[in-house]
Scaffold this active site. Structure first.
Site, PDB file in Angstrom:
ATOM      1  N   GLY A   1       0.810  -1.214   0.000  1.00  0.00           N
ATOM      2  CA  GLY A   1       0.000   0.000   0.000  1.00  0.00           C
ATOM      3  C   GLY A   1       0.843   1.264   0.000  1.00  0.00           C
ATOM      4  CG  ASP A   2       3.489   1.762   3.158  1.00  0.00           C
ATOM      5  OD1 ASP A   2       2.372   2.188   3.521  1.00  0.00           O
ATOM      6  OD2 ASP A   2       4.195   1.017   3.859  1.00  0.00           O
ATOM      7  CB  THR A   3       4.805   0.172  -3.088  1.00  0.00           C
ATOM      8  OG1 THR A   3       5.800  -0.343  -2.204  1.00  0.00           O
ATOM      9  CG2 THR A   3       5.357   0.216  -4.499  1.00  0.00           C
TER      10      THR A   3
END
Length: 308
Positions: A252-254
């Site tokens: 999700g951060d990516t």
């Protein structure tokens, strides 16, 4: 200027054992230390795209020093607020095809440190963007998130939020630039069962409610199902590429970093979304953050459908 804020960062220690038994000394045959935290991951991914950022949040003790040193070595500027106590160390143990996760609470954050962070954020202006991602540490009330949202409206900087707390809803009247709930988080925000969102139309309706409440752009991450993107001009459904999932923790951060990074580089919404989903999948298919090398191939598997 882009700033990423991780209020409860950690060192993640990954260990592998042949077996893991109680009451005896278990010796690992592999270990890896990673500076971690959701917004820290965003700084790391932006750097892989050639985009600079400043990482802030709270750090303390020898573990905090390790995180700062790691980020400096990767060419990321730091502006962390130092706090008493030791930044947490999480341990992930793999043995006998099982995984054990020991996630620590981290230190209590002093009122003085909290005010120092707000003072730093209050210096941002219309030329700046701020990512706030992840959980809150001890002693930091969820009203901190609302204060940051209020500052974004007052000072004019773009606010990108990736938080699972329902306090997100209280931040929406201050018009954050982008939010990225998962489908599970969306269900919780709406007060519905997660099965309700198995219907794509219900996902659209839920995301539209978040837009109506003040969010400028919304990405609903749906894991292997892909993602849904909404703003006032676009509604886009995207599939996700197939592959062996190894670790979803940083996907999700990516996705968030590479979507915003692509937009900064002048890419359109659809192309940015496809790139972000491919990059997120690449991270999920590896043990760490994607190096982006396989993203062009993964993008070939992605199908986009524009609703409007």
């Amino acid at each position: 200027m882009i700033v990423t804020c991780t209020m409860n960062p950690a060192i993640d220690l990954f260990c592998e054992f042949k077996n893991f038994d109680p009451f005896v000394v278990n010796r690992s045959y592999y270990e890896e230390y990673q500076a971690n935290g959701k917004a820290i991951n965003i700084s790391l991914m932006l750097k892989k795209m050639g985009i600079d950022s400043i990482a802030t949040g709270f750090l303390g003790g020898f573990s905090g020093e390790y995180i700062e040193t790691t980020l400096k070595e990767k060419g990321i500027e730091i502006a962390f607020i130092h706090n008493k106590g030791i930044t947490r160390i999480n341990t992930f143990i793999h043995a006998d095809k099982l995984e054990y996760k020991a996630v620590n609470r981290g230190p209590k954050i002093s009122p003085e440190a909290q005010q120092e962070l707000l003072k730093f954020i209050g210096k941002l202006d219309v030329k700046d963007s701020l990512f706030v991602s992840g959980s809150l540490p001890r002693n930091v009330d969820e009203s901190m998130l609302i204060k940051i949202a209020q500052l974004s409206q007052k000072k004019g900087f773009s606010l990108i939020l990736d938080i699972s707390s329902k306090t997100l809803l209280a931040c929406l009247p201050y018009a954050p630039e982008l939010i990225k709930p998962s489908d599970e988080e969306l269900a919780e925000f709406l007060g519905v069962n997660s099965d309700y969102l198995s219907n794509e139309n219900n996902v659209f309706e839920g995301a539209q409610k978040l837009l109506n409440m003040g969010a400028q752009h919304v990405i609903i991450s749906r894991g292997s199902k892909g993602a849904v993107y909404l703003d006032n001009k676009h509604t886009i459904i995207s599939s996700a590429p197939k592959g062996e999932v190894i670790n979803t923790a940083c996907a999700g951060d990516t996705m968030l970093a590479t979507f915003v990074g692509s937009r900064i580089k002048g890419k359109g919404v659809s192309q940015s979304l496809a790139f972000a989903i491919a990059a997120a999948s690449s991270t999920a298919f590896t043990s760490g953050l994607s190096n982006l090398d396989d993203v062009p191939e993964l993008m070939k598997q992605i199908h986009l459908k524009s609703i409007k």
